[in-house]
Design an enzyme around this catalytic site. Sequence first.
Site, PDB file in Angstrom:
ATOM      1  N   GLU A 280      -1.993  -4.655   3.771  1.00 16.60           N
ATOM      2  CA  GLU A 280      -1.808  -3.356   4.765  1.00 16.60           C
ATOM      3  C   GLU A 280      -3.013  -2.319   3.888  1.00 16.60           C
ATOM      4  O   GLU A 280      -2.728  -0.708   4.454  1.00 16.60           O
ATOM      5  CB  GLU A 280      -1.085  -3.055   4.861  1.00 16.60           C
ATOM      6  CG  GLU A 280       0.403  -2.323   3.487  1.00 16.60           C
ATOM      7  CD  GLU A 280       1.265  -2.966   2.832  1.00 16.60           C
ATOM      8  OE1 GLU A 280       2.134  -2.615   2.452  1.00 16.60           O
ATOM      9  OE2 GLU A 280       0.750  -4.265   3.234  1.00 16.60           O
ATOM     10  N   ASN A 281      -4.302  -2.703   2.730  1.00 11.69           N
ATOM     11  CA  ASN A 281      -4.726  -1.357   1.881  1.00 11.69           C
ATOM     12  C   ASN A 281      -5.323  -0.081   3.354  1.00 11.69           C
ATOM     13  O   ASN A 281      -5.601  -0.689   4.275  1.00 11.69           O
ATOM     14  CB  ASN A 281      -5.798  -1.936   1.339  1.00 11.69           C
ATOM     15  CG  ASN A 281      -4.854  -3.207   0.439  1.00 11.69           C
ATOM     16  OD1 ASN A 281      -4.649  -2.480  -0.518  1.00 11.69           O
ATOM     17  ND2 ASN A 281      -5.196  -4.251   0.352  1.00 11.69           N
ATOM     18  N   HIS A 304       1.342  -6.142  12.398  1.00 10.84           N
ATOM     19  CA  HIS A 304       2.430  -5.724  11.041  1.00 10.84           C
ATOM     20  C   HIS A 304       1.784  -4.330   9.907  1.00 10.84           C
ATOM     21  O   HIS A 304       1.941  -4.064   9.535  1.00 10.84           O
ATOM     22  CB  HIS A 304       2.565  -7.029  10.352  1.00 10.84           C
ATOM     23  CG  HIS A 304       3.403  -6.530   9.677  1.00 10.84           C
ATOM     24  ND1 HIS A 304       4.439  -6.494   9.716  1.00 10.84           N
ATOM     25  CD2 HIS A 304       3.297  -6.847   8.434  1.00 10.84           C
ATOM     26  CE1 HIS A 304       5.801  -6.773   8.562  1.00 10.84           C
ATOM     27  NE2 HIS A 304       4.296  -6.531   7.582  1.00 10.84           N
ATOM     28  N   GLU A 305       0.540  -5.354   9.669  1.00 10.68           N
ATOM     29  CA  GLU A 305      -0.634  -4.110   8.802  1.00 10.68           C
ATOM     30  C   GLU A 305      -0.222  -3.065   9.444  1.00 10.68           C
ATOM     31  O   GLU A 305      -0.811  -1.999   8.425  1.00 10.68           O
ATOM     32  CB  GLU A 305      -1.975  -5.217   8.229  1.00 10.68           C
ATOM     33  CG  GLU A 305      -1.289  -6.568   8.202  1.00 10.68           C
ATOM     34  CD  GLU A 305      -0.529  -6.660   6.722  1.00 10.68           C
ATOM     35  OE1 GLU A 305      -0.084  -5.966   6.265  1.00 10.68           O
ATOM     36  OE2 GLU A 305       0.552  -7.936   6.802  1.00 10.68           O
ATOM     37  N   HIS A 308       2.384  -0.640   9.026  1.00 12.18           N
ATOM     38  CA  HIS A 308       2.165   0.037   7.742  1.00 12.18           C
ATOM     39  C   HIS A 308       1.444   0.984   7.584  1.00 12.18           C
ATOM     40  O   HIS A 308       2.008   1.980   6.797  1.00 12.18           O
ATOM     41  CB  HIS A 308       1.539  -0.810   7.093  1.00 12.18           C
ATOM     42  CG  HIS A 308       2.558  -2.166   6.195  1.00 12.18           C
ATOM     43  ND1 HIS A 308       3.645  -2.060   4.835  1.00 12.18           N
ATOM     44  CD2 HIS A 308       2.621  -3.476   5.652  1.00 12.18           C
ATOM     45  CE1 HIS A 308       4.348  -2.937   4.705  1.00 12.18           C
ATOM     46  NE2 HIS A 308       3.375  -4.099   6.067  1.00 12.18           N
ATOM     47  N   GLU A 327       9.218  -3.217   4.235  1.00 12.19           N
ATOM     48  CA  GLU A 327       8.778  -3.664   5.340  1.00 12.19           C
ATOM     49  C   GLU A 327       9.937  -4.093   6.469  1.00 12.19           C
ATOM     50  O   GLU A 327       9.433  -4.828   7.622  1.00 12.19           O
ATOM     51  CB  GLU A 327       8.746  -5.398   4.387  1.00 12.19           C
ATOM     52  CG  GLU A 327       7.957  -5.163   3.252  1.00 12.19           C
ATOM     53  CD  GLU A 327       5.914  -5.101   3.806  1.00 12.19           C
ATOM     54  OE1 GLU A 327       6.317  -5.585   5.301  1.00 12.19           O
ATOM     55  OE2 GLU A 327       5.772  -5.351   3.064  1.00 12.19           O
ATOM     56  N   ASP A 382       7.698  -9.510  -7.328  1.00  7.80           N
ATOM     57  CA  ASP A 382       7.472 -10.293  -5.822  1.00  7.80           C
ATOM     58  C   ASP A 382       8.240 -11.382  -5.766  1.00  7.80           C
ATOM     59  O   ASP A 382       8.487 -11.985  -4.564  1.00  7.80           O
ATOM     60  CB  ASP A 382       6.617 -10.950  -7.173  1.00  7.80           C
ATOM     61  CG  ASP A 382       4.750 -10.327  -6.889  1.00  7.80           C
ATOM     62  OD1 ASP A 382       4.518  -9.989  -6.264  1.00  7.80           O
ATOM     63  OD2 ASP A 382       3.985 -10.889  -8.071  1.00  7.80           O
ATOM     64  N   TYR A 390      11.705  -7.826   4.891  1.00 12.19           N
ATOM     65  CA  TYR A 390      11.285  -7.657   6.307  1.00 12.19           C
ATOM     66  C   TYR A 390      12.215  -8.124   7.416  1.00 12.19           C
ATOM     67  O   TYR A 390      12.169  -7.188   8.426  1.00 12.19           O
ATOM     68  CB  TYR A 390      10.321  -9.324   6.455  1.00 12.19           C
ATOM     69  CG  TYR A 390       9.059  -9.200   5.363  1.00 12.19           C
ATOM     70  CD1 TYR A 390       8.062  -8.766   6.084  1.00 12.19           C
ATOM     71  CD2 TYR A 390       9.228  -9.652   4.084  1.00 12.19           C
ATOM     72  CE1 TYR A 390       6.512  -8.354   5.027  1.00 12.19           C
ATOM     73  CE2 TYR A 390       8.351  -9.629   3.464  1.00 12.19           C
ATOM     74  CZ  TYR A 390       6.944  -8.880   3.450  1.00 12.19           C
ATOM     75  OH  TYR A 390       6.148  -8.375   2.609  1.00 12.19           O
TER      76      TYR A 390
END
Length: 608
Positions: A280-281, A304-305, A308, A327, A382, A390
């Site tokens: 999502e940058n 979704h992105e 964000h 998330e 991670d 999510y």
Amino acid sequence: MNLCTSLVLISALASTQARAEDAHSYAKLDEVETPHLDLQLTVDFAQRELHGTATYTLVRHGDVDKLHMDTSELTIEKVELISEQGWQATSYKLGELHESLGRELVIDIGNVADQVRIHYRTAPTASGLQWLTPAQTAGKEHPFMFSQSQPIHARSWIPIQDTPALRLTYNARVITPAGLLAVMSADNSLSAERSGDYQFSMPQPIPPYLIAIAVGDLEIKSISDQVAVFAESYIVDDAVAEFADTPRMIEVTEELYGPYRWDRYDLLILPPSFPFGGMENPRLSFITPTIISGDRSLINLIAHELAHSWSGNLVTNASWRDLWINEGFTSYVENRIMEELFGKRRAQMELALGYQDLLADLERLDKEDTVLNIELGTRHPDDVFSQIPYVKGQLFLVYLEQQFGREVFDKFLRQYFDDFAFQSISTEQFKQYLSRELLAKHPDKVSQDKIDEWIHQPGLPEDAPKPESDAFEQVEKQMERWLKGAQLNTEGWTTHEWLHFINNLPRDISAVNMARLDSEYNLTNSQNAEIAHAWLKLSIIKKYEPARDRLRNYLLTIGRNKLVAPLYRELARTADNLKWAREVYQQAKSGYHPLTQSVTESLLYPDG
């Protein structure tokens, strides 16, 4: 928003919001923080490195003379402070290597300097960068490089206070080889001119993990005045067609949750080795090509992105223990976008598929890893990217919507995004806000004990929503008839229905029926990456050898963790398949992102 406004805003936020402890950063924001960054970078494909400088504005809190920063595999060449005489060298020290956190960089900043400049270069093995040779790209003529900074990989290509509790603005100048285009999570020009010298500005304050860069042989095509696609030429037209609904997605999300505050929303289509579905940058979401199916059936990932831009980028988790704040909210907003655009039926199918994936993770994961506000210690964050933050987070919000009613809950969410805009918050801060703005205003609906059960207890509460889909019930009825010899009526089936069908076939399905299904629908050669993934996973379980060559090719050409990790996990269950998987992985490894390499090696070489 100009730079001065940004600095005032971030300084005000820093002085008022509580600082969550972040076990994954050496930064000491209560002493010194760095609300603005100026980057000067040269991209060297021959050496597979970035080199240049990172210059920070310093904001001190008290009488302190040390700046604590995060690095990973960086070579620090020199550090300077600004003074009346110009830039002057200062002393610094790198700490011991930590397996997850990298090395602490401690800089002597004296008592008066308000800027520090770090000269550095990255390592070819930087975990946050992937370098592709021309042969690994579609065009075969030019190399490609892209970053993946989330969760704590920014420190592998920038010396930085790598905690989401920090918010910073940035400017950048990037020098590239001739003929290549550089883009960043910033104000990208739509000009096709490839000067090799690019300037960027991100005036809205963002957490460090949202700083992103990519360099490659990219074309640009607009979808609307606000949305464009950046991609290699082979896929740019397909991407424009596939993502044509993006402008409307922005409109419906603004109607629900308030203004889009990032100016443009562009999409960068990366090579298939990109380890995620999307990232999502801000201003430039990074997207996998594996969702380009030709029928827009997988564009919930775009929703979704985009979501964000409200949950995650605008209101951010203060530490990676709080990942569900990013998330869970985003998955909820994504589903609401899909419902607004494509109707309740499709949104419910996607919600039900997510629920099935969540149940699989609840069965697979250790109990303590099924808590929303997870206790990580210094484990690498991670490790928490499962369906828990999510989908469990999403179901928590679905539960609240059901208890308070959609109208009340929508009003609460819109106010939440406004009240915490451009801030990073902890789970405790959210709980306090929820109690004050929702629970207290609507008493006797939901208890604080129930909130704590959702957030702090493993698994799902007994009264958690259990999403189902009428469409899937029809698929299951057809499945029963097909197993008895009847034909399937798949006219109008979406990717979601196919996934439900394949994923719910009985595990004792006969070899004859596997071959029959493949013959009738050519599933082994499906060009839909999600359908192919589900079929190939079943083929491993059922030892369906006609799919083996496609399985090899799939693993060699796709690096998206969601699609390849479950296949390697399934292959690792038997000795023969494990041996075969290791052979394939050794061929595929050079084309995988470092994150995909790490995940795959943990599955194929659990003993190191």
